[in-house]
Design a protein around this motif. Structure first.
Motif, mmCIF file in Angstrom:
data_model
loop_
_atom_site.group_PDB
_atom_site.id
_atom_site.type_symbol
_atom_site.label_atom_id
_atom_site.label_comp_id
_atom_site.label_asym_id
_atom_site.label_seq_id
_atom_site.Cartn_x
_atom_site.Cartn_y
_atom_site.Cartn_z
ATOM 1 N N PRO A 170 0.830 -1.208 0.000
ATOM 2 C CA PRO A 170 0.000 0.000 0.000
ATOM 3 C C PRO A 170 0.865 1.260 0.000
ATOM 4 O O PRO A 170 2.012 1.242 0.462
ATOM 5 C CB PRO A 170 -0.794 -0.114 1.311
ATOM 6 N N GLU A 171 0.306 2.361 -0.487
ATOM 7 C CA GLU A 171 1.062 3.599 -0.594
ATOM 8 C C GLU A 171 1.555 4.102 0.758
ATOM 9 O O GLU A 171 2.616 4.725 0.852
ATOM 10 C CB GLU A 171 0.214 4.681 -1.269
ATOM 11 N N ASP A 172 0.802 3.840 1.823
ATOM 12 C CA ASP A 172 1.193 4.344 3.143
ATOM 13 C C ASP A 172 2.115 3.393 3.901
ATOM 14 O O ASP A 172 2.490 3.667 5.041
ATOM 15 C CB ASP A 172 -0.047 4.643 3.987
ATOM 16 N N TYR A 173 2.480 2.264 3.293
ATOM 17 C CA TYR A 173 3.344 1.302 3.983
ATOM 18 C C TYR A 173 4.745 1.907 4.131
ATOM 19 O O TYR A 173 5.301 2.477 3.187
ATOM 20 C CB TYR A 173 3.428 -0.005 3.185
ATOM 21 N N PRO A 174 5.354 1.816 5.318
ATOM 22 C CA PRO A 174 6.669 2.435 5.546
ATOM 23 C C PRO A 174 7.753 1.886 4.612
ATOM 24 O O PRO A 174 7.713 0.726 4.199
ATOM 25 C CB PRO A 174 6.972 2.077 7.003
ATOM 26 N N TRP A 175 8.722 2.735 4.334
ATOM 27 C CA TRP A 175 9.886 2.335 3.536
ATOM 28 C C TRP A 175 10.950 1.651 4.389
ATOM 29 O O TRP A 175 11.892 1.069 3.874
ATOM 30 C CB TRP A 175 10.501 3.576 2.886
ATOM 31 N N THR A 176 10.803 1.721 5.685
ATOM 32 C CA THR A 176 11.839 1.273 6.621
ATOM 33 C C THR A 176 12.082 -0.233 6.552
ATOM 34 O O THR A 176 11.138 -1.014 6.536
ATOM 35 C CB THR A 176 11.427 1.647 8.055
ATOM 36 N N ALA A 177 13.346 -0.617 6.550
ATOM 37 C CA ALA A 177 13.707 -2.037 6.576
ATOM 38 C C ALA A 177 13.569 -2.588 7.986
ATOM 39 O O ALA A 177 13.594 -1.841 8.976
ATOM 40 C CB ALA A 177 15.131 -2.234 6.078
ATOM 41 N N GLY A 178 13.427 -3.911 8.079
ATOM 42 C CA GLY A 178 13.378 -4.593 9.364
ATOM 43 C C GLY A 178 14.509 -5.589 9.489
ATOM 44 O O GLY A 178 15.344 -5.728 8.588
ATOM 45 N N ALA A 179 14.526 -6.289 10.585
ATOM 46 C CA ALA A 179 15.619 -7.230 10.864
ATOM 47 C C ALA A 179 15.672 -8.389 9.881
ATOM 48 O O ALA A 179 16.711 -9.022 9.712
ATOM 49 C CB ALA A 179 15.484 -7.765 12.282
ATOM 50 N N TRP A 180 14.542 -8.668 9.201
ATOM 51 C CA TRP A 180 14.481 -9.855 8.349
ATOM 52 C C TRP A 180 14.192 -9.551 6.887
ATOM 53 O O TRP A 180 14.268 -10.438 6.043
ATOM 54 C CB TRP A 180 13.422 -10.823 8.872
ATOM 55 N N SER A 181 13.828 -8.311 6.576
ATOM 56 C CA SER A 181 13.448 -8.002 5.192
ATOM 57 C C SER A 181 13.629 -6.514 4.913
ATOM 58 O O SER A 181 13.849 -5.715 5.832
ATOM 59 C CB SER A 181 11.991 -8.395 4.947
ATOM 60 N N TRP A 182 13.505 -6.135 3.654
ATOM 61 C CA TRP A 182 13.700 -4.762 3.245
ATOM 62 C C TRP A 182 12.550 -3.844 3.644
ATOM 63 O O TRP A 182 12.684 -2.620 3.596
ATOM 64 C CB TRP A 182 13.915 -4.680 1.737
ATOM 65 N N PHE A 183 11.411 -4.411 4.034
ATOM 66 C CA PHE A 183 10.287 -3.602 4.478
ATOM 67 C C PHE A 183 9.703 -4.207 5.750
ATOM 68 O O PHE A 183 9.517 -5.419 5.830
ATOM 69 C CB PHE A 183 9.190 -3.536 3.409
ATOM 70 N N ALA A 184 9.409 -3.342 6.721
ATOM 71 C CA ALA A 184 8.800 -3.807 7.967
ATOM 72 C C ALA A 184 7.905 -2.704 8.516
ATOM 73 O O ALA A 184 8.316 -1.532 8.579
ATOM 74 C CB ALA A 184 9.862 -4.184 8.988
ATOM 75 N N ASP A 185 6.699 -3.065 8.893
ATOM 76 C CA ASP A 185 5.758 -2.095 9.435
ATOM 77 C C ASP A 185 5.905 -2.031 10.948
ATOM 78 O O ASP A 185 5.400 -2.870 11.675
ATOM 79 C CB ASP A 185 4.327 -2.467 9.052
ATOM 80 N N MET A 186 6.617 -1.023 11.435
ATOM 81 C CA MET A 186 6.859 -0.854 12.867
ATOM 82 C C MET A 186 6.174 0.404 13.393
ATOM 83 O O MET A 186 6.577 0.986 14.390
ATOM 84 C CB MET A 186 8.371 -0.792 13.143
ATOM 85 N N ARG A 187 5.116 0.828 12.727
ATOM 86 C CA ARG A 187 4.456 2.072 13.106
ATOM 87 C C ARG A 187 3.833 2.009 14.496
ATOM 88 O O ARG A 187 3.690 3.041 15.154
ATOM 89 C CB ARG A 187 3.387 2.436 12.061
ATOM 90 N N HIS A 188 3.445 0.818 14.943
ATOM 91 C CA HIS A 188 2.843 0.718 16.276
ATOM 92 C C HIS A 188 3.838 1.134 17.357
ATOM 93 O O HIS A 188 3.501 1.845 18.303
ATOM 94 C CB HIS A 188 2.359 -0.708 16.553
ATOM 95 N N GLY A 189 5.078 0.688 17.232
ATOM 96 C CA GLY A 189 6.087 1.032 18.231
ATOM 97 C C GLY A 189 6.824 2.317 17.919
ATOM 98 O O GLY A 189 7.267 3.023 18.824
#
Length: 295
Positions: free
Chosen positions: A137-156
């Protein structure tokens, strides 16, 4: 066996590959707490990213403890009290982050409410193509996570800012995250240890993530503080982990357990190896050592 505390990492340890606590592991940890054993979550996450799991484990009810952000903060659920032990300020942050920006890595400076994320042009270009493939989705963060190039960490981390200059970092920082493919990160890890290892903690948390923080503030250092405060001995604490940032805790106890899927460097530092996080490794170890029976 008179165990007073069970201390565990979260990602790759307490949480399975679906980011969930399995029913078997949840139930045995609640039973341990009913028997007077403290449960301590020791994570690279901050309180906001740990919070969803607190109710599931009844940590507030039983007065559990959190070792946050690799040891720079403690949260005592029995007192509803959070203590920040150490953060990094401009004089430390700017030179380190400037150096990270010169490398071919995604570099993130993390604070309590959010993060500052720098992506080199080559990584940004790659991510633009990958987003199309993944149909995010367009609003999904660009930020990478520990396991992949994209991770949704907006809750924290609700505040996520993508920066181009180090001067855009305008608050105290808890830790740095460095993300890339494994082969590139192997070389980067050596560079960072050589350049900063005497003054900052540098450790591999997953094959594609390195974390950095203030020297002398590891999970193990903070666990030692808790052990002294509560009067726990080395024979009274179980520790579970799977990443390089968990090794410091292994050295504080006679009962250290590496998860079955852990990095080999982590397994080599643990006294015991249990099953993986997808095979209820924590549950299996607690049952094997009759922890509840001995409480």
């Amino acid at each position: 066996m008179n165990i007073k505390a069970i201390v565990m990492d979260m990602d790759g340890t307490l949480l399975n590959s679906k980011d969930k606590i399995s029913p078997k592991t949840r139930d045995i940890l609640i039973e341990c707490q009913k028997n007077g054993i403290k449960v301590v979550l020791a994570s690279g996450r901050n309180y906001g990213r740990i919070q969803p799991y607190l109710e599931e484990l009844n940590l507030k009810k039983y007065g559990g403890l959190l070792i946050e952000i690799n040891g720079i903060a403690i949260y005592d659920m029995s007192k509803n009290q959070r203590t920040i032990l150490r953060q990094m300020h401009e004089d430390e942050v700017n030179p380190i982050f400037s150096y990270l920006m010169s490398l071919n890595v995604e570099s993130i400076a993390v604070y309590d409410e959010g993060l500052f994320d720098y992506m080199p042009p080559s990584i940004l270009k790659m991510k633009k193509e990958l987003r199309k493939t993944l149909e995010l989705p367009e609003d999904y963060p660009w930020t990478a996570g520990a396991w992949s190039w994209f991770a949704d960490m907006r809750h924290g981390y609700p505040c996520q800012k993508y920066i181009e200059k180090v001067e855009e970092i305008d608050c105290p920082i808890n830790k740095f995250q460095i993300l890339q493919e494994t082969d590139i990160l192997n070389e980067v890890e050596e560079l960072l240890i050589h350049k900063y290892g005497n003054h900052f903690e540098v450790f591999r948390t997953t094959p594609r993530q390195i974390e950095m923080g203030p020297k002398g503030y590891t999970k193990g250092d903070t666990l030692s503080r808790l052990m002294e405060d509560f009067g726990w001995s080395k024979d009274e604490v179980f520790v579970f982990g799977d990443g390089g940032n968990d090794i410091s805790m292994f050295k504080r106890t006679n009962y250290s357990f590496a998860m079955g899927q852990a990095l080999e460097s982590v397994k080599n530092e643990a006294k015991y190896i249990t099953l993986s996080n997808d095979e209820d490794g924590i549950y299996e170890a607690l049952m094997k050592f009759n922890v509840i029976k001995g409480a």
